[in-house]
Design an enzyme around this catalytic site. Structure first.
Site, PDB file in Angstrom:
ATOM      1  N   ASP B  60       0.866  -1.182   0.000  1.00  0.00           N
ATOM      2  CA  ASP B  60       0.000   0.000   0.000  1.00  0.00           C
ATOM      3  C   ASP B  60       0.901   1.229   0.000  1.00  0.00           C
ATOM      4  O   ASP B  60       2.127   1.123   0.025  1.00  0.00           O
ATOM      5  CB  ASP B  60      -0.972  -0.047   1.182  1.00  0.00           C
ATOM      6  CG  ASP B  60      -0.276  -0.005   2.518  1.00  0.00           C
ATOM      7  OD1 ASP B  60       0.956   0.214   2.557  1.00  0.00           O
ATOM      8  OD2 ASP B  60      -0.948  -0.202   3.535  1.00  0.00           O
ATOM      9  N   SER B  61       0.304   2.407  -0.031  1.00  0.00           N
ATOM     10  CA  SER B  61       1.098   3.623  -0.209  1.00  0.00           C
ATOM     11  C   SER B  61       1.600   4.183   1.112  1.00  0.00           C
ATOM     12  O   SER B  61       2.421   5.096   1.128  1.00  0.00           O
ATOM     13  CB  SER B  61       0.237   4.687  -0.874  1.00  0.00           C
ATOM     14  OG  SER B  61      -0.768   5.122   0.035  1.00  0.00           O
ATOM     15  N   GLY B  62       1.084   3.655   2.211  1.00  0.00           N
ATOM     16  CA  GLY B  62       1.398   4.233   3.516  1.00  0.00           C
ATOM     17  C   GLY B  62       0.361   5.267   3.929  1.00  0.00           C
ATOM     18  O   GLY B  62       0.276   5.636   5.100  1.00  0.00           O
ATOM     19  N   GLY B  63      -0.426   5.719   2.971  1.00  0.00           N
ATOM     20  CA  GLY B  63      -1.408   6.775   3.248  1.00  0.00           C
ATOM     21  C   GLY B  63      -2.400   6.384   4.337  1.00  0.00           C
ATOM     22  O   GLY B  63      -2.577   7.105   5.317  1.00  0.00           O
ATOM     23  N   PHE B  64      -3.006   5.218   4.186  1.00  0.00           N
ATOM     24  CA  PHE B  64      -4.044   4.808   5.130  1.00  0.00           C
ATOM     25  C   PHE B  64      -3.520   4.773   6.557  1.00  0.00           C
ATOM     26  O   PHE B  64      -4.161   5.248   7.487  1.00  0.00           O
ATOM     27  CB  PHE B  64      -4.620   3.450   4.727  1.00  0.00           C
ATOM     28  CG  PHE B  64      -5.741   3.003   5.612  1.00  0.00           C
ATOM     29  CD1 PHE B  64      -7.024   3.522   5.441  1.00  0.00           C
ATOM     30  CD2 PHE B  64      -5.543   2.080   6.627  1.00  0.00           C
ATOM     31  CE1 PHE B  64      -8.068   3.123   6.262  1.00  0.00           C
ATOM     32  CE2 PHE B  64      -6.579   1.677   7.450  1.00  0.00           C
ATOM     33  CZ  PHE B  64      -7.844   2.200   7.263  1.00  0.00           C
ATOM     34  N   ASP B 114      -2.348   8.441  -1.556  1.00  0.00           N
ATOM     35  CA  ASP B 114      -3.638   9.141  -1.643  1.00  0.00           C
ATOM     36  C   ASP B 114      -4.082   9.617  -0.274  1.00  0.00           C
ATOM     37  O   ASP B 114      -3.536   9.198   0.741  1.00  0.00           O
ATOM     38  CB  ASP B 114      -4.711   8.202  -2.221  1.00  0.00           C
ATOM     39  CG  ASP B 114      -4.971   7.019  -1.297  1.00  0.00           C
ATOM     40  OD1 ASP B 114      -4.037   6.584  -0.602  1.00  0.00           O
ATOM     41  OD2 ASP B 114      -6.105   6.516  -1.271  1.00  0.00           O
ATOM     42  N   GLN B 156     -11.011   7.955  -5.556  1.00  0.00           N
ATOM     43  CA  GLN B 156     -11.643   8.463  -4.337  1.00  0.00           C
ATOM     44  C   GLN B 156     -12.943   9.189  -4.699  1.00  0.00           C
ATOM     45  O   GLN B 156     -13.375   9.160  -5.845  1.00  0.00           O
ATOM     46  CB  GLN B 156     -10.677   9.400  -3.597  1.00  0.00           C
ATOM     47  CG  GLN B 156      -9.422   8.702  -3.064  1.00  0.00           C
ATOM     48  CD  GLN B 156      -9.713   7.761  -1.895  1.00  0.00           C
ATOM     49  OE1 GLN B 156     -10.866   7.606  -1.445  1.00  0.00           O
ATOM     50  NE2 GLN B 156      -8.673   7.077  -1.410  1.00  0.00           N
ATOM     51  N   ASP B 233      -8.192  -6.928  -0.146  1.00  0.00           N
ATOM     52  CA  ASP B 233      -7.289  -7.232   0.977  1.00  0.00           C
ATOM     53  C   ASP B 233      -8.056  -6.915   2.233  1.00  0.00           C
ATOM     54  O   ASP B 233      -8.886  -6.002   2.252  1.00  0.00           O
ATOM     55  CB  ASP B 233      -6.024  -6.366   0.942  1.00  0.00           C
ATOM     56  CG  ASP B 233      -6.286  -4.963   1.471  1.00  0.00           C
ATOM     57  OD1 ASP B 233      -6.828  -4.133   0.708  1.00  0.00           O
ATOM     58  OD2 ASP B 233      -5.996  -4.702   2.653  1.00  0.00           O
ATOM     59  N   CYS B 271     -14.133 -29.532   6.167  1.00  0.00           N
ATOM     60  CA  CYS B 271     -13.090 -28.558   5.786  1.00  0.00           C
ATOM     61  C   CYS B 271     -11.763 -29.297   5.634  1.00  0.00           C
ATOM     62  O   CYS B 271     -11.440 -30.182   6.427  1.00  0.00           O
ATOM     63  CB  CYS B 271     -12.976 -27.461   6.841  1.00  0.00           C
ATOM     64  SG  CYS B 271     -11.602 -26.311   6.551  1.00  0.00           S
ATOM     65  N   CYS B 273      -8.691 -27.877   5.633  1.00  0.00           N
ATOM     66  CA  CYS B 273      -7.514 -27.127   6.082  1.00  0.00           C
ATOM     67  C   CYS B 273      -6.711 -27.963   7.073  1.00  0.00           C
ATOM     68  O   CYS B 273      -7.222 -28.921   7.661  1.00  0.00           O
ATOM     69  CB  CYS B 273      -7.904 -25.776   6.686  1.00  0.00           C
ATOM     70  SG  CYS B 273      -8.389 -25.826   8.428  1.00  0.00           S
ATOM     71  N   CYS B 276      -8.399 -28.244  10.574  1.00  0.00           N
ATOM     72  CA  CYS B 276      -9.588 -29.099  10.656  1.00  0.00           C
ATOM     73  C   CYS B 276      -9.250 -30.570  10.461  1.00  0.00           C
ATOM     74  O   CYS B 276      -9.935 -31.444  10.990  1.00  0.00           O
ATOM     75  CB  CYS B 276     -10.642 -28.639   9.654  1.00  0.00           C
ATOM     76  SG  CYS B 276     -11.491 -27.138  10.215  1.00  0.00           S
ATOM     77  N   HIS B 302      -6.979 -21.750   9.440  1.00  0.00           N
ATOM     78  CA  HIS B 302      -8.346 -22.071   9.038  1.00  0.00           C
ATOM     79  C   HIS B 302      -9.008 -20.890   8.324  1.00  0.00           C
ATOM     80  O   HIS B 302      -9.604 -21.055   7.258  1.00  0.00           O
ATOM     81  CB  HIS B 302      -9.199 -22.488  10.234  1.00  0.00           C
ATOM     82  CG  HIS B 302     -10.647 -22.639   9.868  1.00  0.00           C
ATOM     83  ND1 HIS B 302     -11.164 -23.787   9.290  1.00  0.00           N
ATOM     84  CD2 HIS B 302     -11.678 -21.756   9.901  1.00  0.00           C
ATOM     85  CE1 HIS B 302     -12.434 -23.612   9.024  1.00  0.00           C
ATOM     86  NE2 HIS B 302     -12.785 -22.384   9.380  1.00  0.00           N
TER      87      HIS B 302
END
Lengths: 339, 339
Positions: B60-64, B114, B156, B233, B271, B273, B276, B302
């Site tokens: 990611d850009s680091g913005g968030f 952003d 945005q 994500d 399941c 996994c 499980c 899981h």
């Protein structure tokens, strides 16, 4: 034996333990009795099934934790009243209770309920404590169901060799499947531990496993083996890993040291553990500094690999008759001399 | 994309991620810039080598994180001044800085820097914020080195569709390798998110990946895919696992519930996994209640298996032209109706 206190060797799966070559682990009776409850584990089919571990399990008697973790209300001839460290509930553990719990857990080796003698104590306290342990051992033997579960006796007597030997004689008379040395590495000088081992171990039955409880450093293991010990358990490889202290043939390494910030070497060049084959000191240091869960796993894997390989090397050296040479090399790699 | 904030998807090894079928993970620029430092990771050979992950990485850009974790001193045309949440140190991140850091990390996909528009905002703030994001996107495009690293633009405009479409037009003019929708799932009603997706997604370039950032629940993924989204994500599968909340086709399961105390069933019967196939709810509950490190690993495995299988199922359903039927069955299993 890696220590799996609460039905798990902290951070690892049973598959990983198997890959590491672990054949037996230790489970803590005190913890499992309180949570999730030994009755619960029995209904589920025993500790092996509960944690999905097909290797062997030794359970301790709960004694050590009752004395070290719980708030003790009263030690009496019948047993020990204590309060849970989890919820403060009151419990009486008698030698018979310890046997019942360990049978519920379904371990392969059960340990007699004993009083862990603190250090330092004067001779008269050590003698009284040893006497209680012997009387409890008789009750354990009577209460134990036998069958597939082995029962080990514990030799007490603090640093007083004559008390240890007297205890051993009485334990041998009762007759157990294996014999442990308890209350060593509880604060006494290293020389005292080695002296007790040197003077007591030769008298342990030769055809039964000999187990030094709660020990120890790599050097302790080497000296224990030299003096005739077969089995050990210790939280050191796992607990120290979680504190960032790693074992190597050359000594300890503190992964948080800033010198490793951009170090692309593995923890120990040449080490064949999962962690060393895949990750650099720089990455492991980063994970540790960022308190990432993966750090505890990867460092634990390395330390257990080191400990289990050490035991394996010693077994091979004994079989080939080269233990003294091997021991010399062990100390030389650490830049130290064998005593 | 499983989220690997600090160069690790919490508690898992890269081998496990690969076994789960993960082909791309997300790394957080803000965290890695502060610790261990993107310059450090560059000297070590990039993020892939640092964490030993051979799959793809989107950063990611680091913005968030600058807006959500750090103490912001000032947002200005040039960039954002903020104080580290780790040591309080002051940093200026400009769009050019974000590009430089992401190039140092060597991710496969970099994101434009952003402004993450908060919710709720009035239209004029959303418009101003969107304008800033567009000007920053131009600077990102100019500063980005191109080469093997793709660069995605972020659309945005908050919940105002006309602003989103105006933003998209300008982003398309600049030209990116993929387009993301930012600032959704930030507190707005679910209907608003779905409305924006419904009205904006059809206008996203058909030949470029479409990425809905920070989303979301299994239902969000299904609706996102229905409305044309390709990539997601979210920390939800990993973070919720560490809080004992497990995803199943029939809905959520809280492992700490006392009804699971002696339950020998796996989390979800059927399941496939790792967790499980090997462990019971009773054991997992015990590990979780005892705060054992192994709990976080097994529950994370899981949940990620569930999320990655969900995406795989949707890919297969789209390819076979049966997505609407698949979607109906997805909701039926949860005892809910498709909207």
């Amino acid at each position: 034996m890696p220590v799996g206190t609460q039905a798990t060797v902290k951070s690892l799966t049973p598959d990983e333990l198997e890959s590491l070559g672990a054949r037996i682990i230790l489970g803590n009776t005190y913890h499992l009795y309180l949570r999730p409850g030994s009755d619960c584990i029995e209904r589920i089919g025993g500790l092996h099934r509960f944690m999905n571990w097909s290797g062997s399990i030794l359970t301790d008697s709960g004694g050590f934790q009752v004395f070290s973790l719980a708030r003790i209300n009263k030690i009496q001839e019948d047993g020990v009243w204590f309060q849970s460290h989890i919820d403060g509930s009151k419990h009486l553990i008698r030698p018979e209770t310890s046997m019942e719990i360990q049978m519920q857990l379904g371990s392969d080796i059960a340990m007699c309920f004993d009083e862990c003698t603190p250090y330092p104590v004067d001779r008269s306290y050590a003698e009284k404590s040893m006497g209680l342990t012997v009387r409890w051992a008789k009750r354990c033997k009577n209460a134990h169901g036998g069958g597939d579960q082995a029962l080990f006796g514990i030799v007490q007597g603090s640093v007083f060799t004559d008390l240890r030997l007297a205890c051993l004689e009485q334990m041998s008379e009762i007759g157990f499947d294996g014999y442990a040395l308890g209350s060593l590495s509880v604060g006494e000088p290293k020389e005292d531990m080695l002296r007790v081992l040197d003077e007591v171990t030769p008298h342990l039955p030769k055809d039964r496993p000999r187990y030094l409880m709660g020990v120890g450093t790599p050097e302790d293991l080497v000296e224990g083996v030299r003096l005739g010990v077969d089995m050990f358990d210790c939280v050191m490889p796992t607990r120290n890993a979680r504190n960032g202290m790693l074992f190597t043939p050359r000594g300890a390494l503190q992964i948080k040291n800033s010198r490793y910030r951009e170090d692309l070497e593995p923890i120990e060049p040449g080490c064949t553990c999962y962690t060393c084959l895949r990750f650099s000191r720089a990455y492991l240091r980063h994970l540790f500094m960022a308190r990432e869960l993966l750090a505890y796993r990867l460092l634990t894997l390395h330390n257990l690999h080191y400990y289990l390989s050490l035991m394996e090397e010693m077994r091979a050296a004994i079989e080939s008759g080269s233990f003294p040479t091997w021991r010399g090399a062990f100390y030389a790699r650490r830049g130290a001399q064998a005593a």
